[in-house]
Design an enzyme around this catalytic site. Structure first.
Site, PDB file in Angstrom:
ATOM      1  CB  SER A  77      25.258 -15.736 -45.239  1.00 25.87           C
ATOM      2  OG  SER A  77      24.759 -14.741 -46.104  1.00 25.87           O
ATOM      3  CG  ASN A  88      14.077 -14.179 -51.863  1.00 33.32           C
ATOM      4  OD1 ASN A  88      14.969 -13.946 -51.053  1.00 33.32           O
ATOM      5  ND2 ASN A  88      12.795 -14.145 -51.549  1.00 33.32           N
ATOM      6  CB  THR A 113      34.970 -61.936 -54.933  1.00 37.44           C
ATOM      7  OG1 THR A 113      35.230 -63.314 -54.676  1.00 37.44           O
ATOM      8  CG2 THR A 113      35.045 -61.686 -56.437  1.00 37.44           C
ATOM      9  CG  HIS A 114      33.382 -62.637 -50.698  1.00 36.03           C
ATOM     10  ND1 HIS A 114      32.140 -62.361 -50.161  1.00 36.03           N
ATOM     11  CD2 HIS A 114      33.138 -63.227 -51.896  1.00 36.03           C
ATOM     12  CE1 HIS A 114      31.190 -62.782 -50.991  1.00 36.03           C
ATOM     13  NE2 HIS A 114      31.784 -63.308 -52.062  1.00 36.03           N
ATOM     14  CB  SER A 164      55.785 -42.829 -37.137  1.00 34.94           C
ATOM     15  OG  SER A 164      55.799 -42.838 -35.727  1.00 34.94           O
ATOM     16  CE  LYS A 196      53.880 -47.868 -38.450  1.00 37.39           C
ATOM     17  NZ  LYS A 196      52.749 -47.063 -38.223  1.00 37.39           N
ATOM     18  CG  ASN A 249      52.310 -43.897 -41.363  1.00 35.61           C
ATOM     19  OD1 ASN A 249      52.571 -45.088 -41.323  1.00 35.61           O
ATOM     20  ND2 ASN A 249      52.522 -43.075 -40.348  1.00 35.61           N
ATOM     21  CD  GLU A 281      46.110 -43.944 -42.882  1.00 30.85           C
ATOM     22  OE1 GLU A 281      45.779 -43.791 -41.701  1.00 30.85           O
ATOM     23  OE2 GLU A 281      47.285 -44.156 -43.231  1.00 30.85           O
ATOM     24  CE1 TYR A 339      16.381 -17.456 -49.435  1.00 27.79           C
ATOM     25  CE2 TYR A 339      15.306 -16.266 -47.655  1.00 27.79           C
ATOM     26  CZ  TYR A 339      16.448 -16.786 -48.217  1.00 27.79           C
ATOM     27  OH  TYR A 339      17.650 -16.649 -47.578  1.00 27.79           O
ATOM     28  CD  GLN A 387      22.124 -16.361 -44.687  1.00 28.79           C
ATOM     29  OE1 GLN A 387      21.660 -15.428 -45.305  1.00 28.79           O
ATOM     30  NE2 GLN A 387      22.444 -16.275 -43.405  1.00 28.79           N
ATOM     31  CE  LYS A 422      24.607 -18.278 -49.679  1.00 31.77           C
ATOM     32  NZ  LYS A 422      23.210 -18.664 -49.391  1.00 31.77           N
TER      33      LYS A 422
HETATM   34  N1  ARG Z   1      21.846 -14.389 -47.842  1.00 35.47           N
HETATM   35  C1  ARG Z   1      20.582 -14.826 -48.300  1.00 35.47           C
HETATM   36  C2  ARG Z   1      20.665 -16.323 -48.641  1.00 35.47           C
HETATM   37  O1  ARG Z   1      21.701 -16.774 -48.905  1.00 35.47           O
HETATM   38  C3  ARG Z   1      20.133 -14.080 -49.500  1.00 35.47           C
HETATM   39  C4  ARG Z   1      18.654 -14.069 -49.706  1.00 35.47           C
HETATM   40  C5  ARG Z   1      18.002 -13.285 -48.648  1.00 35.47           C
HETATM   41  N2  ARG Z   1      16.602 -13.173 -48.860  1.00 35.47           N
HETATM   42  C6  ARG Z   1      15.776 -12.823 -47.904  1.00 35.47           C
HETATM   43  N3  ARG Z   1      14.514 -12.788 -48.189  1.00 35.47           N
HETATM   44  N4  ARG Z   1      16.174 -12.548 -46.686  1.00 35.47           N
HETATM   45  O2  ARG Z   1      19.708 -17.038 -48.653  1.00 35.47           O
END
Ligand code: ARG
Length: 458
Positions: free
Chosen positions: A23, A110, A155-156, A277, A283, A285, A290, A317, A322, A325
């Site tokens: 990650s 964790n 309205t509408h 454009s 144009k 825009n 948008e 966990y 992961q 993110k």
């Molecule tokens: N990169 C992991 C995550 O974002 C960190 C935690 C990893 N923990 C594990 N037991 N493998 O979740």
């Protein structure tokens, strides 16, 4: 060293496995908060005599050095080290050797990632609060500027009653104010320190969670270790808050698109915030509006994706987590730039009072005022509504406005209808009459703006 957990393994990871598992490409954004967390942790370990003061000092100065290296782009990240936590720990051990191996005492990745996510979000959510505040400021300025410019209220998307531009803009002020408060609520609810939860069940090491809570600036300690490492509801709460906020922005964007159309021609957006454009030279825009409307889909998607990631995962966990993110970072980045650019575009947009006024005559905007005036003269509202409905019908058939009905026609429309029942039908009079609390009368809008100013300077 193959990697930090390789003790029970006989061989290294398959290359594709390594790539799939990592990650680091995303969570390298946590480097700063990860180091903050590690420094608080090792400080506490030294105070608890679990490591010596000298060991802690060495670790802290090495971590500060790593922080600097990363900030200066001198560290090359690799999927081999999986994530930011293992990258920094490996760099630390490379730098100071054996002592570095003591940092991870009484801690797990964790609780580390749970901590990093909160610390990172705390920074970003405070940034978002500022982004929303900037937009609120611009809304106040524009509302004040156009508080007396009368426009059609819809309205509408049908002509309803006259309002002022300032009043219309102050409606958005209220929406974004609630968005701001939602972010504040979210910050409050995630203000719990998860560090010291360990992998899932706490630790046998004599740590002091109260101390890291203080050091990291949290108000509370999380109560249950298993919850602390397996829950993502604070992320989901933020993703929901963001979805609501971008929905508001998207509605505003939609109005900009409509107002910018030739048919409406209500606004003039500064050239710097529009595109042309490649083929049609005439144009101009409204791309920002948008794009915001379009990006709303991504932010909704991130919420649904994270809800789905979480829904079937047993405690505690799971690696599924992961995936948070991608959803989190994309939402933060998309929301922040959208808020910033919209505020800037709004600031650089002029409303066209003349054009806006030209639209007013078209749609029986004063109808409700006639009915309400009849009520003031003693007629039940439903009856008044019926009679005004007949007046509108008469006008439609004869292609005239309500103010053009001749006295001699009143009796034909309804035997009870008399001239004195019809009040001043000008849009200005209609607006001025709406002075109920929260109404569109200029004095009321001024009060709303004042209360908005007080709110922002609290
Ligand atoms: N990169 C992991 C995550 O974002 C960190 C935690 C990893 N923990 C594990 N037991 N493998 O979740």
């Amino acid at each position: 060293m193959v990697n930090l957990w390789s003790g029970r393994f006989e061989k290294g990871m398959d290359k594709l496995m390594e790539e799939f598992n990592a990650s680091i490409d995303l969570d390298k954004r946590y480097y700063d908060v990860d180091i903050d967390g590690s420094i608080a942790h090792i400080t506490m370990l030294a105070e608890q005599s679990i490591v010596t003061k000298a060991e802690a000092d060495l670790i802290i100065s090495a971590l500060e050095n790593i922080r600097k290296q990363i900030a200066e782009n001198k560290v090359e990240f690799s999927t081999r080290l999986e994530d930011i936590h293992m990258t920094i720990e490996t760099l630390l051990i490379e730098e100071i050797g054996e002592v570095g191996k003591k940092l991870h005492t009484g801690r797990s990745r964790n609780d580390q990632v749970a901590l990093d996510t909160r610390l990172f979000m705390r920074q970003e959510l405070n940034g978002i609060k500022n982004d929303i505040k900037t937009l609120l400021e611009v809304l106040l300025t524009k509302s004040d500027e156009y508080k007396a410019v009368i426009m059609i209220g819809f309205t509408h998307l049908q002509h309803a009653q006259p309002v002022t531009v300032g009043f219309h803009l102050m409606a958005y002020f209220q929406m974004f104010k609630r968005d701001l408060e939602r972010i504040e609520d979210c910050l409050k609810r995630m203000d719990y320190n998860p560090l010291g939860s360990g992998a899932l069940a706490g630790t046998t090491i004599n740590i002091n969670r109260q101390r890291t809570t203080e050091l990291l600036g949290f108000t509370n300690i999380s109560e249950n270790a298993m919850d602390s490492v397996s829950d993502k509801d604070f992320v989901l709460e933020f993703l929901s808050d963001s979805a609501i906020c971008i929905m508001h922005l998207s509605r505003f964007a939609e109005e900009f698109i409509i107002w910018n159309s030739q048919e409406f021609n209500y606004i003039d957006i500064d050239d710097a915030f529009c595109t042309g454009s490649s083929i049609m030279p005439q144009k101009k825009n409204p791309d920002i509006a948008e794009l915001i409307r379009g990006k709303t889909g991504r932010i909704y998607g991130n919420l649904i994706s994270m809800l789905t990631v979480m829904k079937g995962t047993p405690l505690a966990y799971n690696k599924d987590f992961q995936e948070d993110k991608a959803a989190l970072f994309d939402t933060i980045d998309t929301l922040r730039i959208s808020l910033k650019i919209f505020a800037k575009m709004l600031e650089n947009t002029n409303f066209k009072p003349e054009e806006i006024r030209n639209h007013l005559g078209k749609g029986f905007l004063a109808a409700t005022d006639i009915a309400e005036n009849m009520v003031k003269l003693g007629m039940p509202f439903r009856e008044a509504h019926e009679i005004v409905g007949k007046m509108v019908k008469f006008c439609e058939v004869n292609k005239i406005g309500l103010d053009e009905i001749k006295d001699e026609n009143l009796n034909d429309i309804s035997p009870v209808l008399t001239k004195n029942m019809i009040p001043d039908l000008s849009a200005r009079a209609c607006v001025d009459r709406r002075d109920s609390y929260g109404g569109t009368a200029v004095r009321e809008v001024e009060r709303q703006i004042k209360s908005g100013r007080d709110y922002l300077s609290r």
